[in-house]
Write a protein that holds these residues in place. Structure first.
Motif, PDB file in Angstrom:
ATOM      1  N   LEU A 491       0.839  -1.202   0.000  1.00  0.00           N
ATOM      2  CA  LEU A 491       0.000   0.000   0.000  1.00  0.00           C
ATOM      3  C   LEU A 491       0.873   1.250   0.000  1.00  0.00           C
ATOM      4  O   LEU A 491       1.812   1.372   0.806  1.00  0.00           O
ATOM      5  N   GLY A 492       0.557   2.196  -0.880  1.00  0.00           N
ATOM      6  CA  GLY A 492       1.287   3.450  -0.925  1.00  0.00           C
ATOM      7  C   GLY A 492       0.896   4.373   0.214  1.00  0.00           C
ATOM      8  O   GLY A 492      -0.294   4.545   0.491  1.00  0.00           O
ATOM      9  N   VAL A 493       1.879   4.964   0.894  1.00  0.00           N
ATOM     10  CA  VAL A 493       1.634   5.890   2.006  1.00  0.00           C
ATOM     11  C   VAL A 493       2.548   7.110   1.831  1.00  0.00           C
ATOM     12  O   VAL A 493       3.583   7.028   1.175  1.00  0.00           O
ATOM     13  N   PRO A 494       2.180   8.251   2.411  1.00  0.00           N
ATOM     14  CA  PRO A 494       3.026   9.447   2.287  1.00  0.00           C
ATOM     15  C   PRO A 494       4.305   9.309   3.124  1.00  0.00           C
ATOM     16  O   PRO A 494       4.352   8.548   4.095  1.00  0.00           O
ATOM     17  N   MET A 512      11.800  17.023   4.939  1.00  0.00           N
ATOM     18  CA  MET A 512      10.537  16.816   4.224  1.00  0.00           C
ATOM     19  C   MET A 512      10.158  18.065   3.432  1.00  0.00           C
ATOM     20  O   MET A 512      10.624  19.169   3.709  1.00  0.00           O
ATOM     21  N   ASN A 513       9.278  17.862   2.472  1.00  0.00           N
ATOM     22  CA  ASN A 513       8.844  18.947   1.595  1.00  0.00           C
ATOM     23  C   ASN A 513       7.489  19.475   2.046  1.00  0.00           C
ATOM     24  O   ASN A 513       6.553  18.699   2.282  1.00  0.00           O
ATOM     25  N   GLU A 560       3.948  14.550   4.334  1.00  0.00           N
ATOM     26  CA  GLU A 560       3.881  15.400   3.153  1.00  0.00           C
ATOM     27  C   GLU A 560       2.469  15.340   2.580  1.00  0.00           C
ATOM     28  O   GLU A 560       1.873  14.271   2.468  1.00  0.00           O
ATOM     29  N   MET A 561       1.923  16.513   2.240  1.00  0.00           N
ATOM     30  CA  MET A 561       0.568  16.570   1.710  1.00  0.00           C
ATOM     31  C   MET A 561       0.491  15.859   0.357  1.00  0.00           C
ATOM     32  O   MET A 561       1.400  15.964  -0.466  1.00  0.00           O
ATOM     33  N   ILE A 562      -0.601  15.140   0.170  1.00  0.00           N
ATOM     34  CA  ILE A 562      -0.852  14.466  -1.099  1.00  0.00           C
ATOM     35  C   ILE A 562      -1.682  15.402  -1.970  1.00  0.00           C
ATOM     36  O   ILE A 562      -2.817  15.749  -1.625  1.00  0.00           O
ATOM     37  N   ILE A 671      -2.943   6.681  -2.694  1.00  0.00           N
ATOM     38  CA  ILE A 671      -2.141   6.846  -1.490  1.00  0.00           C
ATOM     39  C   ILE A 671      -3.050   6.878  -0.264  1.00  0.00           C
ATOM     40  O   ILE A 671      -4.059   7.602  -0.239  1.00  0.00           O
ATOM     41  N   ALA A 672      -2.685   6.118   0.767  1.00  0.00           N
ATOM     42  CA  ALA A 672      -3.444   6.087   2.021  1.00  0.00           C
ATOM     43  C   ALA A 672      -2.923   7.168   2.948  1.00  0.00           C
ATOM     44  O   ALA A 672      -1.752   7.134   3.338  1.00  0.00           O
ATOM     45  N   VAL A 673      -3.777   8.106   3.316  1.00  0.00           N
ATOM     46  CA  VAL A 673      -3.318   9.199   4.176  1.00  0.00           C
ATOM     47  C   VAL A 673      -3.770   9.023   5.627  1.00  0.00           C
ATOM     48  O   VAL A 673      -3.388   9.817   6.485  1.00  0.00           O
TER      49      VAL A 673
END
Length: 683
Positions: A491-494, A512-513, A560-562, A671-673
């Motif tokens: 699973l994609g995560v930030p 971090m950005n 980081e904000m998606i 992406i799971a936030v």
């Protein structure tokens, strides 16, 4: 253990134990014309309704195929033990006061355990059970009145309520009932095992289940698989849809799901058609008995009234029925017969210009049936014979039957009111191969169910993922730990940083950005507690937002904000009381409770099932691109859901519930936030 129920279901000899209830059974056996041996056992009577009584069980001439045990619960155990020892074929236990009444009567659970032990390999129905009705062989092992009649073939009904079973036998809808079996509290033999045994009778065309609980899911799976192999459709009513069945949980998912959704997902998964009312249950079984599952959804409605045509169209909204257009050749032929005033449309109002002209009506009806419709439905309400003369309607009856004989097409007659089709005309139509549906709403629902049965006919489901033992004490993983666990399954995560203090937080985010999202940890529903801050532009704003959360949050999680999100999706998995795991997909983020837009599947769920479920949501247009926005990557979104499902399957022994909300769908990924996982504590 699989027990042979054949002797119990189709006995040649029946023993009866008890007083008044046994008398009732003898009366029903004599009334039905049972031609086997009847052996009442009662030391206080010389005979029951002219049938000589035996003084004790030891006086039985041989081991009976079936027995009705109508004595008290303690004596029931003694009788069952002796019958089992002598090799009897099975018994129905009428007495109550076993496990089903444990809350009110002490000792019920212990007595039930003794009953099961006493039965050994001998099958028993109940306890707290009326018994069985076999209308194929005139076996009425039943201590009360019932309303069905002998048949050569028909449907079998298994009910977990004896009273509901009685009510079903009283139907006046022309449904041929082959068997009715009451399951009682299923101490030994469950409804699934009974239903599976009924499949072996070639005279049974379809199975109906009235369920108060699912019991052994593996047994239900096995029954559904055999029904599919034998080509016998299954219809079910599952009661218990109230909110009381919902467990108190931490996630949004559980409040949106509940046991009713899990039950529906389970039945669909197994290829069992679910209906909600007894009337639709009976009408669906009747249609399946007469015609079977429909191969498609193209339905034609024919009536001589615009009102009936409009009602058919209106009441079919939201169902699977598709009133497809007539083919050009049909349209031309119908126009030639009906004249210029009649509009050729489906539903068809053919007016009354041809009424009474049976040959012409036959040509019109045969033209309709000769098309590519999967079912032709003729709306016809007959005058009541006690106050009117129905002979003027015989032309319609004759024309429908003649058109059916000419074309061989699937056809049904539908009375808008159930009482407007007498038993006489119902029999006439069904003998001619035309199904009869009683009630417009019920009939439409039955047709929709038959279409669903056709769609599920080729389904070969994977075995259901079952949970371990009932969950004990459980703990919630932190959001960071939850995401890490799910990330390991793809699973994609930030990118994120977890920190216990403001100072640690500020040091951790240096690489971090911006913009960042900040969440205070330690509370399940962070938004409601004011522990979420979004679009943080710099370190100063980050520090200010973090200090606002002091005193409530136990720590911090910065991510980081998606950006570029196209849709927010909720993905939840809950452990259902049945032992299955239910996947809930729905509108996510702040819209979760507002929209209650969800679809439900059981684990394991395939990619195609997940995609179909996502497409069924009201937010589905967002996935395709809405108002100039790009389309979301549905493949990536499905992959993300599959990753969550894989984790759940791997943790089946410990998982209580999990939720990802929102899972943000974007043009190239998902992406799971936010994530939450609750696991039972490791021993």
């Amino acid at each position: 253990m699989t027990r042979d129920l054949s002797r119990l279901l189709r006995p040649k000899s029946i023993a009866l134990f008890g007083g008044g209830w046994a008398v009732n059974v003898v009366a029903q056996l004599k009334k039905s014309g049972f031609d086997g041996d009847i052996w009442p056992v009662n030391p206080k009577r010389a005979d029951i309704l002219g049938v000589p009584c035996l003084a004790s069980i030891d006086d039985l001439p041989s081991a009976p195929d079936a027995s009705f045990i109508g004595v008290n619960r303690d004596a029931t155990i003694e009788v069952v033990e002796k019958l089992s020892a002598m090799g009897a074929g099975g018994a129905t236990c009428f007495a109550s006061g076993f496990l089903e009444s444990e809350a009110e009567t002490a000792g019920g659970a212990e007595l039930q355990a003794r009953l099961i032990e006493a039965a050994g390999d001998m099958p028993i129905l109940g306890p707290n059970c009326y018994g069985l009705l076999n209308y194929l062989d005139n076996v009425t092992l039943w201590p009360d009145q019932h309303g069905a009649v002998p048949v050569d073939s028909g449907v079998a009904i298994v009910a977990q309520s004896s009273n509901i079973a009685i009510n079903m036998t009283m139907q006046a809808r022309g449904l041929p009932i082959a068997y009715v079996v009451a399951a009682g509290n299923q101490a030994q033999t469950g409804a699934s095992a009974i239903a599976e045994a009924l499949l072996d009778d070639d005279r049974v065309t379809a199975i109906g289940l009235y369920l108060e609980g699912f019991g052994d899911l593996r047994a239900l799976e096995a029954f559904a698989a055999r029904a599919r192999i034998k080509g016998k459709p299954v219809v079910a009513i599952k009661i218990g849809r109230s909110d009381k069945a919902r467990a108190a949980t931490m996630t949004h998912t559980a409040s949106l799901a509940g046991s009713a959704a899990a039950g529906s997902a389970l039945l669909m998964r197994l290829g069992i058609i679910e209906v909600e009312t007894i009337a639709v249950f009976l009408e669906t079984l009747k249609l399946l008995h007469m015609i079977g599952p429909l191969p498609g959804d193209a339905v034609c409605s024919v009536s001589c009234s615009g009102g009936e045509a409009s009602l058919m169209a209106d009441l079919s909204g939201g169902t699977l029925l598709d009133f497809a257009e007539f083919e050009p050749g049909q349209r031309a032929a119908l126009k030639a017969e009906l004249g210029p005033i009649v509009t050729i449309a489906n539903p068809l109002d053919y007016h009354t210009f041809i009424w009474g002209d049976t040959p012409r009506m036959t040509r019109v009806f045969a033209t309709v049936m000769s098309g590519s419709f999967d079912l032709s439905v003729f709306v016809l309400d007959m005058p009541r014979a006690d106050r009117c003369d129905p002979s003027g309607y015989q032309c319609a009856v004759d024309a429908i039957l003649a058109a059916k004989a000419e074309t061989g097409a699937r056809a049904a007659v539908l009375a808008s009111l159930p009482e407007n089709m007498s038993d006489h005309f119902t029999r006439a139509f069904m003998e001619g191969g035309v199904a009869v549906l009683h009630g417009m709403s019920e009939g439409i629902a039955a047709i929709s169910a038959a279409i669903a049965a056709g769609r599920l006919d080729s389904l070969v489901p994977q075995p259901i993922v079952l949970a371990g033992d009932a969950p004990g004490p459980a703990s919630i993983l932190s959001e960071a730990a939850s995401k890490q666990a799910l990330s390991a399954f793809g699973l994609g995560v930030p990118q994120s940083v977890a920190a216990p203090s403001v100072e640690d937080l500020l040091r951790g985010v240096r690489a971090m950005n911006y913009p960042l999202a900040l969440k205070g940890t330690g509370v399940a529903h962070k938004s409601e507690a004011g522990l979420v801050a979004l679009n943080i532009a710099d370190a100063a704003q980050l520090e200010a937002e973090a200090r606002k959360m002091l005193g409530v949050a136990t720590g911090y999680l910065a991510e980081e904000m998606i950006v570029g999100g196209l849709a927010e999706v909720l993905v939840g998995i809950t452990r259902d009381p049945t032992g299955a795991f239910m996947l809930t997909l729905g509108a996510g983020g702040v819209l979760t409770e507002i929209l209650s837009d969800t679809a439900h599947l059981l684990l394991p769920a395939s990619r195609s099932e997940i995609m179909l479920a996502l497409d069924s949501l009201r937010i589905a247009p967002l996935f395709a691109g809405y108002r100039g926005k790009p389309a979301a990557d549905r493949e990536a979104l499905s992959d993300a859901v599959l990753s969550i499902c894989l984790y759940a399957s791997a943790q089946a022994d410990r998982l209580v519930e999990l939720e990802v909300n929102p899972l943000i769908a974007r043009a190239g990924d998902a992406i799971a936030v936010d994530a939450l996982i609750r696991l039972t504590d490791a021993e």
